[in-house]
Write a protein that holds these residues in place. Structure first.
Motif, PDB file in Angstrom:
ATOM      1  N   ILE A  63      57.219 -31.770  94.996  1.00  0.00           N
ATOM      2  CA  ILE A  63      57.717 -30.570  94.334  1.00  0.00           C
ATOM      3  C   ILE A  63      58.425 -29.716  95.380  1.00  0.00           C
ATOM      4  O   ILE A  63      57.800 -29.214  96.322  1.00  0.00           O
ATOM      5  CB  ILE A  63      56.581 -29.774  93.671  1.00  0.00           C
ATOM      6  N   ALA A  64      59.736 -29.534  95.194  1.00  0.00           N
ATOM      7  CA  ALA A  64      60.543 -28.773  96.152  1.00  0.00           C
ATOM      8  C   ALA A  64      60.967 -27.426  95.583  1.00  0.00           C
ATOM      9  O   ALA A  64      61.572 -26.613  96.289  1.00  0.00           O
ATOM     10  CB  ALA A  64      61.783 -29.573  96.559  1.00  0.00           C
ATOM     11  N   GLY A  65      60.675 -27.210  94.335  1.00  0.00           N
ATOM     12  CA  GLY A  65      61.055 -25.947  93.709  1.00  0.00           C
ATOM     13  C   GLY A  65      60.736 -25.965  92.227  1.00  0.00           C
ATOM     14  O   GLY A  65      60.184 -26.932  91.688  1.00  0.00           O
ATOM     15  N   VAL A  66      61.095 -24.887  91.559  1.00  0.00           N
ATOM     16  CA  VAL A  66      60.807 -24.740  90.131  1.00  0.00           C
ATOM     17  C   VAL A  66      62.066 -24.243  89.425  1.00  0.00           C
ATOM     18  O   VAL A  66      62.736 -23.322  89.915  1.00  0.00           O
ATOM     19  CB  VAL A  66      59.660 -23.735  89.894  1.00  0.00           C
ATOM     20  N   LEU A  67      62.391 -24.885  88.306  1.00  0.00           N
ATOM     21  CA  LEU A  67      63.501 -24.423  87.462  1.00  0.00           C
ATOM     22  C   LEU A  67      62.901 -23.865  86.181  1.00  0.00           C
ATOM     23  O   LEU A  67      62.103 -24.536  85.524  1.00  0.00           O
ATOM     24  CB  LEU A  67      64.474 -25.548  87.135  1.00  0.00           C
ATOM     25  N   THR A  68      63.268 -22.654  85.854  1.00  0.00           N
ATOM     26  CA  THR A  68      62.747 -21.990  84.651  1.00  0.00           C
ATOM     27  C   THR A  68      63.884 -21.705  83.691  1.00  0.00           C
ATOM     28  O   THR A  68      64.949 -21.210  84.098  1.00  0.00           O
ATOM     29  CB  THR A  68      62.031 -20.681  85.011  1.00  0.00           C
ATOM     30  N   VAL A  69      63.650 -22.024  82.441  1.00  0.00           N
ATOM     31  CA  VAL A  69      64.580 -21.709  81.351  1.00  0.00           C
ATOM     32  C   VAL A  69      63.964 -20.580  80.543  1.00  0.00           C
ATOM     33  O   VAL A  69      62.800 -20.684  80.103  1.00  0.00           O
ATOM     34  CB  VAL A  69      64.838 -22.930  80.458  1.00  0.00           C
ATOM     35  N   ALA A  70      64.715 -19.512  80.351  1.00  0.00           N
ATOM     36  CA  ALA A  70      64.227 -18.352  79.592  1.00  0.00           C
ATOM     37  C   ALA A  70      65.129 -18.125  78.384  1.00  0.00           C
ATOM     38  O   ALA A  70      66.350 -18.274  78.475  1.00  0.00           O
ATOM     39  CB  ALA A  70      64.198 -17.112  80.470  1.00  0.00           C
ATOM     40  N   LYS A  71      64.499 -17.744  77.262  1.00  0.00           N
ATOM     41  CA  LYS A  71      65.267 -17.501  76.024  1.00  0.00           C
ATOM     42  C   LYS A  71      64.606 -16.375  75.257  1.00  0.00           C
ATOM     43  O   LYS A  71      63.397 -16.397  75.026  1.00  0.00           O
ATOM     44  CB  LYS A  71      65.305 -18.763  75.164  1.00  0.00           C
ATOM     45  N   PRO A  72      65.370 -15.346  74.864  1.00  0.00           N
ATOM     46  CA  PRO A  72      64.799 -14.240  74.081  1.00  0.00           C
ATOM     47  C   PRO A  72      64.319 -14.741  72.716  1.00  0.00           C
ATOM     48  O   PRO A  72      65.013 -15.501  72.037  1.00  0.00           O
ATOM     49  CB  PRO A  72      65.953 -13.252  73.939  1.00  0.00           C
ATOM     50  N   THR A  73      63.147 -14.291  72.319  1.00  0.00           N
ATOM     51  CA  THR A  73      62.627 -14.718  71.009  1.00  0.00           C
ATOM     52  C   THR A  73      63.394 -14.090  69.846  1.00  0.00           C
ATOM     53  O   THR A  73      63.327 -14.592  68.726  1.00  0.00           O
ATOM     54  CB  THR A  73      61.139 -14.333  70.869  1.00  0.00           C
TER      55      THR A  73
END
Length: 488
Positions: free
Chosen positions: A167-177
């Protein structure tokens, strides 16, 4: 409260409670269900993007420079995604914006890339999506932009970025509900309207079932009331045949079983009441002649003058004849009451029946000095000749008992009506309605009550079997009894 109102109230109460809870469950499940589907899609998206971003992260191209820009092809593609024009029609809704926010952090939780340039360099190591993903767990969180506004929530779903299987990092996807809120609102409206329609339909079914139930119960009630017959005191003749009840209602299921059970009970009760009334009335009528015979018999056991002995012997014979007459007519009436209708087939002429009745009673009328006369021309009809003759014979016997010596008893024919007219004293007005009751008699001109009280009861029953009427009225002098047969 009536049965129908109670049933409706109970049905609406149960149906309303059930609908309330069912609608509440459906309405409560719509929002989380939509968000669960949304999260599932974001998991796929995050993992795809994490795989695409792994090469740039390993090469160090994701780190932004002083101008917050990045030379990473991945970053450039993501920024171009955010500026793409779009106009998509999704099940009646128009989508004109792309709502994903994407950011990448390193193994310390520091933001290397943010598609909206809002948090580059920020420490996200304590955020649930980043912290759990760095530990090798599933990381996701939902955060509100405005604390008290549920519609301002933003869902974050993270995926690990692997470099050489580490694990070299984290990718996060965000979306307004809020982007899916309109779908949630529409689903809730549809469920609500569908629930109201279902409630209305079930209410209509409830009303129909209640009306059907009440209708059948009322049919059973009417049948029970018809079985009950006249109220106490309305039937003066205790030995009268049972009142005809309504036909057993054709009701399905348990109500039908109840109706048939009521009919069987009615038959038993009517038979018992009929026999009890018969026995009481017969016992009452037999008491007088039996007592007279017993008294005369006891006197005959003693030494008596010849004249007294002859008188008491004559009394025994007369009372014995009276008993015989009662028994014979009672048997005739009993047979008639077991029948439901007359059995007339070929047309029968009332004139012929009247002549036969006159022939049977002429000898008795001659003994009393009474003339029998036949007048008019009657019609013919599908009647039972023996029963019509029997009725006329009983009417003539009754008229002969009351007519004065030397008078004429006339039998008058007029169409489907035949009447017997005498010139006797008639009947008191109070007694007219009771003529035809079993064992009811009035005093003869001599003061005796020697009749059986069954003659007019037989006549009345014969007319009932033919669907006709017996009409009695005083004519001053005399009594007129007319038999009105239904026209053929």
């Amino acid at each position: 409260m009536r049965l129908g109102i109670r049933l409706l109230f109970a049905f609406f109460l149960i149906n309303g409670i059930a609908a309330f809870f069912v609608l509440r469950v459906f309405m409560a499940e719509i929002k989380p269900s939509v968000r669960e589907v949304m999260e599932d899609m974001m998991v796929d998206t995050a993992n795809i993007l994490a795989e695409l971003a792994s090469e740039d992260l390993a090469a160090g191209r994701l780190a932004a420079g002083a101008d917050n820009s990045s030379t990473s092809p991945f970053a450039q593609h993501v920024r171009r995604y955010a500026t793409r024009p779009i106009d998509a029609a999704i099940w009646g809704f128009s989508k004109q914006s792309l709502d994903y926010r994407i950011y990448v952090t390193d193994t310390t939780g520091r933001v290397l890339f943010d598609s909206e340039n809002r948090a580059i360099g920020a420490d996200y190591s304590q955020w649930r999506d980043v912290a759990r993903t760095l530990r090798g767990e599933y990381g996701a969180r939902s955060t509100r932009d405005v604390e008290d506004d549920d519609t301002s929530g933003v869902m974050h779903v993270a995926a690990p970025i692997y470099v050489k299987e580490q694990i070299a990092g984290v990718l996060t996807v965000a979306k307004p509900t809020r982007t899916v809120q309109r779908f949630i609102d529409r689903a809730e409206r549809k469920v609500f309207m569908g629930g109201l329609l279902l409630l209305a339909l079930s209410a209509a079914v409830g009303v129909a079932v209640t009306l059907w139930m009440v209708w059948n119960v009322r049919r059973l009630r009417d049948y029970a009331l018809s079985v009950q017959g006249p109220a106490d005191g309305e039937r003066n003749d205790p030995g009268a045949p049972p009142t005809t009840a309504l036909a057993v209602p054709e009701v399905p299921g348990e109500l039908g079983d109840l109706a048939r059970a009521m009919d069987r009970m009615r038959a038993r009760l009517e038979g018992r009441d009929y026999i009890e009334g018969y026995v009481r009335a017969l016992t009452h009528e037999l008491k007088s002649p039996v007592a007279a015979i017993r008294g005369a018999g006891e006197l005959l056991q003693d030494e008596l003058p010849a004249a007294d002995r002859a008188e008491f012997a004559t009394q025994v014979v007369q009372q014995s004849k009276r008993l015989q007459r009662i028994i014979d007519r009672l048997l005739e009436l009993s047979k008639l009451e077991q029948r439901q209708h007359a059995e007339g087939r070929a047309p029968v002429a009332l004139h012929d029946c009247a002549e036969a009745a006159i022939a049977q009673t002429r000898a008795r009328a001659g003994q009393r000095g009474i003339t029998l006369a036949l007048e008019g021309h009657g019609t013919s009809g599908p009647w039972e000749a023996e029963l019509v003759t029997l009725a006329l014979t009983n009417l003539l016997d009754n008229a002969i008992d009351f007519a004065p010596a030397g008078s004429t008893v006339r039998v008058e024919l007029d169409g489907a009506t035949v009447a017997v007219q005498d010139s006797g004293p008639g009947v008191p007005d109070y007694a007219l309605p009771r003529l035809g009751e079993r064992f009811f008699t009035t005093a003869r001109p001599s003061g005796e009550r020697s009749g059986s009280g069954l003659g007019l009861a037989i006549v009345k029953r014969v007319m009932a079997l033919h669907g006709g009427l017996m009409v009695v009225r005083n004519t001053a002098p005399g009594l007129r009894v007319a038999l009105e047969f239904p026209a053929s």
